[in-house]
Design an enzyme around this catalytic site. Structure first.
Site, mmCIF file in Angstrom:
data_model
loop_
_atom_site.group_PDB
_atom_site.id
_atom_site.type_symbol
_atom_site.label_atom_id
_atom_site.label_comp_id
_atom_site.label_asym_id
_atom_site.label_seq_id
_atom_site.Cartn_x
_atom_site.Cartn_y
_atom_site.Cartn_z
ATOM 1 N N ASP A 82 -3.599 8.130 7.719
ATOM 2 C CA ASP A 82 -4.166 7.060 8.548
ATOM 3 C C ASP A 82 -5.367 7.522 9.356
ATOM 4 O OD1 ASP A 82 -1.945 5.434 7.739
ATOM 5 O OD2 ASP A 82 -0.748 6.527 9.199
ATOM 6 N N GLY A 88 -8.398 6.956 8.683
ATOM 7 C CA GLY A 88 -9.568 6.087 8.505
ATOM 8 C C GLY A 88 -10.281 6.404 7.192
ATOM 9 N N LYS A 89 -9.512 6.881 6.223
ATOM 10 C CA LYS A 89 -10.098 7.233 4.917
ATOM 11 C C LYS A 89 -10.739 6.020 4.256
ATOM 12 C CE LYS A 89 -6.301 9.148 3.163
ATOM 13 N NZ LYS A 89 -5.475 9.417 4.345
ATOM 14 N N ASN A 132 2.535 3.654 -1.174
ATOM 15 C CA ASN A 132 2.850 4.067 0.202
ATOM 16 C C ASN A 132 1.562 4.187 1.019
ATOM 17 O OD1 ASN A 132 2.084 6.232 -1.417
ATOM 18 N ND2 ASN A 132 3.411 7.724 -0.442
ATOM 19 N N ALA A 133 0.430 4.330 0.333
ATOM 20 C CA ALA A 133 -0.853 4.471 1.032
ATOM 21 C C ALA A 133 -1.316 3.104 1.521
ATOM 22 C CB ALA A 133 -1.884 5.046 0.076
ATOM 23 N N GLY A 134 -2.094 3.108 2.561
ATOM 24 C CA GLY A 134 -2.658 1.853 3.040
ATOM 25 C C GLY A 134 -4.078 2.086 3.501
ATOM 26 N N HIS A 135 -5.022 1.486 2.809
ATOM 27 C CA HIS A 135 -6.426 1.657 3.196
ATOM 28 C C HIS A 135 -6.981 0.306 3.621
ATOM 29 C CE1 HIS A 135 -6.871 5.505 0.551
ATOM 30 N NE2 HIS A 135 -6.110 5.668 1.605
ATOM 31 N N GLN A 176 -2.411 9.647 1.795
ATOM 32 C CA GLN A 176 -1.665 10.474 2.758
ATOM 33 C C GLN A 176 -2.579 11.605 3.256
ATOM 34 O OE1 GLN A 176 0.303 9.929 -0.470
ATOM 35 N NE2 GLN A 176 0.471 7.950 0.508
ATOM 36 N N THR A 187 3.671 -0.452 6.502
ATOM 37 C CA THR A 187 4.972 -0.853 7.050
ATOM 38 C C THR A 187 4.864 -1.560 8.395
ATOM 39 O OG1 THR A 187 5.182 1.307 8.091
ATOM 40 C CG2 THR A 187 6.173 1.058 5.907
ATOM 41 N N ARG A 225 2.344 3.731 15.250
ATOM 42 C CA ARG A 225 2.125 5.154 14.991
ATOM 43 C C ARG A 225 2.328 5.951 16.272
ATOM 44 N NH1 ARG A 225 -3.322 3.487 12.019
ATOM 45 N NH2 ARG A 225 -2.440 2.790 10.060
HETATM 46 P P1 IMP Z 1 7.003 8.391 1.461
HETATM 47 O O1 IMP Z 1 5.648 8.806 0.991
HETATM 48 O O2 IMP Z 1 7.214 6.897 1.439
HETATM 49 O O3 IMP Z 1 8.102 9.136 0.741
HETATM 50 O O4 IMP Z 1 7.145 8.800 3.002
HETATM 51 C C1 IMP Z 1 7.192 10.168 3.398
HETATM 52 C C2 IMP Z 1 6.432 10.385 4.691
HETATM 53 O O5 IMP Z 1 5.044 10.189 4.466
HETATM 54 C C3 IMP Z 1 6.812 9.424 5.821
HETATM 55 O O6 IMP Z 1 6.719 10.111 7.057
HETATM 56 C C4 IMP Z 1 5.724 8.354 5.744
HETATM 57 O O7 IMP Z 1 5.543 7.711 6.979
HETATM 58 C C5 IMP Z 1 4.535 9.215 5.378
HETATM 59 N N1 IMP Z 1 3.483 8.460 4.685
HETATM 60 C C6 IMP Z 1 3.477 8.043 3.396
HETATM 61 N N2 IMP Z 1 2.332 7.403 3.111
HETATM 62 C C7 IMP Z 1 1.588 7.427 4.234
HETATM 63 C C8 IMP Z 1 0.265 6.961 4.558
HETATM 64 O O8 IMP Z 1 -0.473 6.396 3.741
HETATM 65 N N3 IMP Z 1 -0.140 7.193 5.842
HETATM 66 C C9 IMP Z 1 0.624 7.846 6.740
HETATM 67 N N4 IMP Z 1 1.841 8.318 6.477
HETATM 68 C C10 IMP Z 1 2.322 8.103 5.236
#
Ligand code: IMP
Length: 429
Positions: free
Chosen positions: A13, A15-16, A38-41, A223, A300, A304
């Protein structure tokens, strides 16, 4: 003309999205090489805000997007994201997006296992995004995963599902969670296969040709270094290697293709999920940073955790991630603070450490060693040249460069794409 890899230098997070968007306008191809949805941009372009999870950010700039073999792809999430951005006016036809035929698929059972295990962990939970990332990577190295190419072979799919369900249903049953039925899964995979397959190909061939033609490739990390499964704060990490070396193996290119490695760091620190965070602030300043920086997870929506800039951690990310230049973001969030602290190392049971040790007990016990630096009153928001910055803000940036042992090559001063101070063009090496 080198290629550029962009990776996070903290816990994600940073700011990529904005930096990748900015660089994408100068690239020909943008490649995702690890992680999943899981990433969010977040990309702010004019009056449109795009929230991307799986799609390479360059699509917003009309650049070819590639999802490499190192990514774990939830095909339903991919189709939903394509539909979402298309409703915002963006087109994502198969000639704009290519997905590696050997990329691993995330199935509903992966999310179910992820969430059941987190629930069983209770207070010891990792704080995953619950999207099945970990279980999907486990299946990859366990050699039982379903890959994008399998969608074209119904018999292969059927046989693989038998093995996968034997494994997963055993685990799910043990955790008291609902199990999955083979025919329903097979039917739903066969139903989406015709929608996914037009995007699927051996992307390494296209990337090889692009490289030979001298086209500029931007590798978009997800990440960050401290969430790397080897180098991060294990076990509070994601399940992939997030460092720049993965850009090569996660897209099917050799290591020399990666080019310049740009690390992204916020001017302070945030983390979502559990795990050690020595410079975390539990006071009013921490709350203020979260509020001003709009620090809520893109994926999610979780608030933070916020803290001071941890130079010891970013220096480690610079070393293990091969970071050659740093893009510093959100400096404006620190505007108006009287004094700032920078974490320069740790004490653990009275002993000094320059970096976080690997052992989780030591990491949890680490106390920050701070250096205090005066803040600045004037706004840095929207600055587009060094001359626009207060002298004390420049001093803060220079001190960070010294401590992390990497130059700041980009400074981002607002979510707007053009509010950026470029010191050195990463594509020029
Ligand atoms: P997972 O990748 O869903 O297995 O989560 C494992 C850990 O990585 C957790 O602490 C998540 O909050 C963190 N995480 C996964 N993706 C991101 C992201 O894009 N930004 C920040 N934290 C992340």
């Amino acid at each position: 003309m080198p290629n550029v890899a962009v990776i996070g230098a903290q816990w994600g997070d940073e700011g990529k999205g904005k930096v990748v968007d900015w660089l994408a306008s100068r690239a020909d191809i943008v490649v995702r090489f690890q992680g999943g949805h899981n990433a969010g941009h977040t990309l702010v372009v004019g009056n449109q805000t795009y929230k991307l999870s799986l799609l390479p950010s360059g699509l917003v700039r009309g650049k070819l997007g590639i999802i490499g073999n190192g990514v774990v792809v939830d095909p339903w999430a991919l189709l939903a994201e394509i539909a979402r951005v298309q409703s915002q006016g963006l087109r994502v036809p198969p000639d704009m997006l290519r997905v590696a035929d050997n990329a691993i698929l995330i199935l509903p059972l992966h999310g179910a296992l992820d969430r059941a295990r987190e629930a069983a962990r209770g207070d010891a939970r990792i704080g995953t995004t619950g999207r099945g990332i970990g279980p999907a990577y486990e299946d990859k190295v366990g050699r039982r995963a379903i890959r994008a190419c399998d969608l074209a072979e119904p018999e292969t799919l059927s046989a693989k599902l038998d093995e996968l369900l034997l494994h997963h249903n055993t685990l799910l049953r043990g955790l008291g969670a609902e199990t999955f039925e083979k025919q329903a899964l097979l039917d739903s995979l066969l139903e989406i296969a015709p929608k996914i397959l037009p995007y699927v190909e051996p992307v390494w061939e296209r990337l090889d040709a692009a490289r030979r033609d001298g086209r500029r490739i931007l590798f978009e990390g997800a990440q960050a270094a401290m969430l790397d499964v080897d180098h991060g704060t294990y076990p509070f990490v994601t399940s992939s290697n997030t460092v720049a070396a993965t850009a090569a193996s996660g897209s099917g290119m050799g290591p020399s293709a990666v080019g310049f490695v740009l690390g992204i760091a916020k001017a302070y620190t945030t983390r979502v999920g559990s795990g050690p965070f020595p410079s975390e602030l539990h006071d009013e300043t921490g709350r203020q940073l979260g509020e001003r920086g709009h620090e809520f997870g893109t994926v999610t929506g979780r608030p933070r955790r916020c803290g001071w800039f941890d130079a010891a951690m970013v220096r480690q990310a610079v070393k293990v991630g091969g970071i050659q230049g740093l893009a510093l973001t959100k400096l404006d969030v620190l505007d108006g603070l009287d004094q700032l602290q920078i974490c320069t190392g740790y004490t653990i049971a009275g002993a000094r450490f320059a970096h976080l040790p690997a052992a989780p007990g030591a990491q949890a016990a680490a106390l920050p060693i701070y250096e205090t630096i005066d803040g600045w009153r004037d706004s840095t928001r929207g600055a587009r040249s060094w001359a626009d910055l207060p002298a004390q803000a420049i001093k803060y940036v220079r001190r960070i460069e010294e401590l992390v042992e990497a130059p700041v090559t980009l400074l981002s001063t607002s979510p707007e794409r053009d509010d950026t101070i470029m010191v050195r063009d990463p594509f020029q090496g």
